[in-house]
Design an enzyme around this catalytic site. Sequence first.
Site, PDB file in Angstrom:
ATOM      1  N   GLY A   6       0.820  -1.207   0.000  1.00 38.76           N
ATOM      2  CA  GLY A   6       0.000   0.000   0.000  1.00 38.76           C
ATOM      3  C   GLY A   6       0.855   1.259   0.000  1.00 38.76           C
ATOM      4  O   GLY A   6       0.530   2.241  -0.662  1.00 38.76           O
ATOM      5  N   THR A  61      10.321  -8.465 -11.855  1.00 37.71           N
ATOM      6  CA  THR A  61       9.552  -9.697 -12.046  1.00 37.71           C
ATOM      7  C   THR A  61       8.428  -9.773 -11.019  1.00 37.71           C
ATOM      8  O   THR A  61       8.633  -9.512  -9.832  1.00 37.71           O
ATOM      9  CB  THR A  61      10.481 -10.925 -11.934  1.00 37.71           C
ATOM     10  N   CYS A  93       2.899   1.526  13.318  1.00 35.18           N
ATOM     11  CA  CYS A  93       4.140   2.167  12.851  1.00 35.18           C
ATOM     12  C   CYS A  93       4.604   3.229  13.836  1.00 35.18           C
ATOM     13  O   CYS A  93       5.782   3.510  13.958  1.00 35.18           O
ATOM     14  CB  CYS A  93       3.926   2.814  11.485  1.00 35.18           C
TER      15      CYS A  93
END
Length: 397
Positions: A71, A239, A326
């Site tokens: 995100g 990738t 956080c």
Amino acid sequence: MRTVYADNAATTKMSKTAVAAMLPMLEEFYGNPSSLHTTGQIVKEKLDEARADIAKCLNAEPNEIYFTSCGTESDNLAIRTAAELGAKKGKKHIVTTAFEHHAVLHTVKKLEKQGFTVTYLPVSAHNGVLDASEVEAAIREDTALVTIMFANNEIGTIQPIEEIGRICREKKVLFHTDAVQAAGHLPIDVKKQNIDMLSLSAHKFHGPKGVGVLYAKRGVRLVNLMEGGAQEKGKRPGTENMAGIVAMAAAFKESCANMQEVSVRLTALRNKLIDGLSAIPHSALNGDREKRLPGNVNFSFEGIEGESLLLYLDDVGIEVSSGSACASASLDPSHVLLAIGVHREVAHGSVRISLGEDATEEDVDYILEKLPPIVADLREISPVWDALEKGTMTHRI
Ligand SMILES: *Cc1c(COP(=O)(O)O)cnc(C)c1O
């Protein structure tokens, strides 16, 4: 001992469906989707399928879906894109809110250092729910972007996204929404809601960590945060995280299919929890009671530390968060709670309880049995509570 994991806003457990979708991608379908041989092309088909499935859940087109690593990356990519497109036309103003996730706030702060002006809309007037007219009033001639979160990660409040989208469309300003808390939990329709860019992250809806999506409406030319190969139309090289992408698509499809039923059940549990906690004296729910995510409860208890409450709850198997994960290592009170006008002292005594879709009545009863006496015990030993009770400190909920 019973364990009640009630920190689903921080991350969720992968669903069985998502794990089942992921395993063959690790064991069997290991090819590189850019390879032209059969092993590669089988995987390319899985990639296309996942893209189409996710697009369908958002009412977007498959070629509007860009896979990212999380995100946070999606937020950075959206905001950087709008900033670059705006700067080319001399537009260097951004409208956002004071209570965005740091993935948005820190990105726009960086742009401020690079010459952008940012309007941080206050969200205190309606308990964490923005009035769309405030967005309209903040848009200027030189506004390059409006970025407003769909639902807040700490207090769960839901913003009037469709109205904001309509205003941005009328004013011809790009509109990005961080929908990381909303995706899989609230109905999203990028066409109806006039959304130009939208971020989501798999691990918030029972998918794996480390994979996300940026939806960018056709015609919005993304900038490159990295240079490299031709993956994701050359905009997001590297990738593809095939196991993550396929599991994310499975989890998203499942969450969207079950949304209605889960939402009704969780809302009832959430309301029971809110009612139960409201009985604790000098406590308050943070954020609007109705316009909030089905599983989100955020409460302040005067005279105690949220961190202490978290640790005592953990001792009895109840896992919650104080502030956002956080920020919980820092001593500053949550910027979200300050933004909705919660007093600094009170903000310190807050916890977020975010129920998962498998939450039960017994889980809620267990929280309501254990939490109130812990708050009472913590107040017993709290000098702040003592001062509040004696009236030598005046601020009270
Ligand atoms: C979790 C979260 C993010 C970050 O997502 P990651 O995939 O962990 O980088 C961004 N915004 C909101 C609102 C979130 O809840």
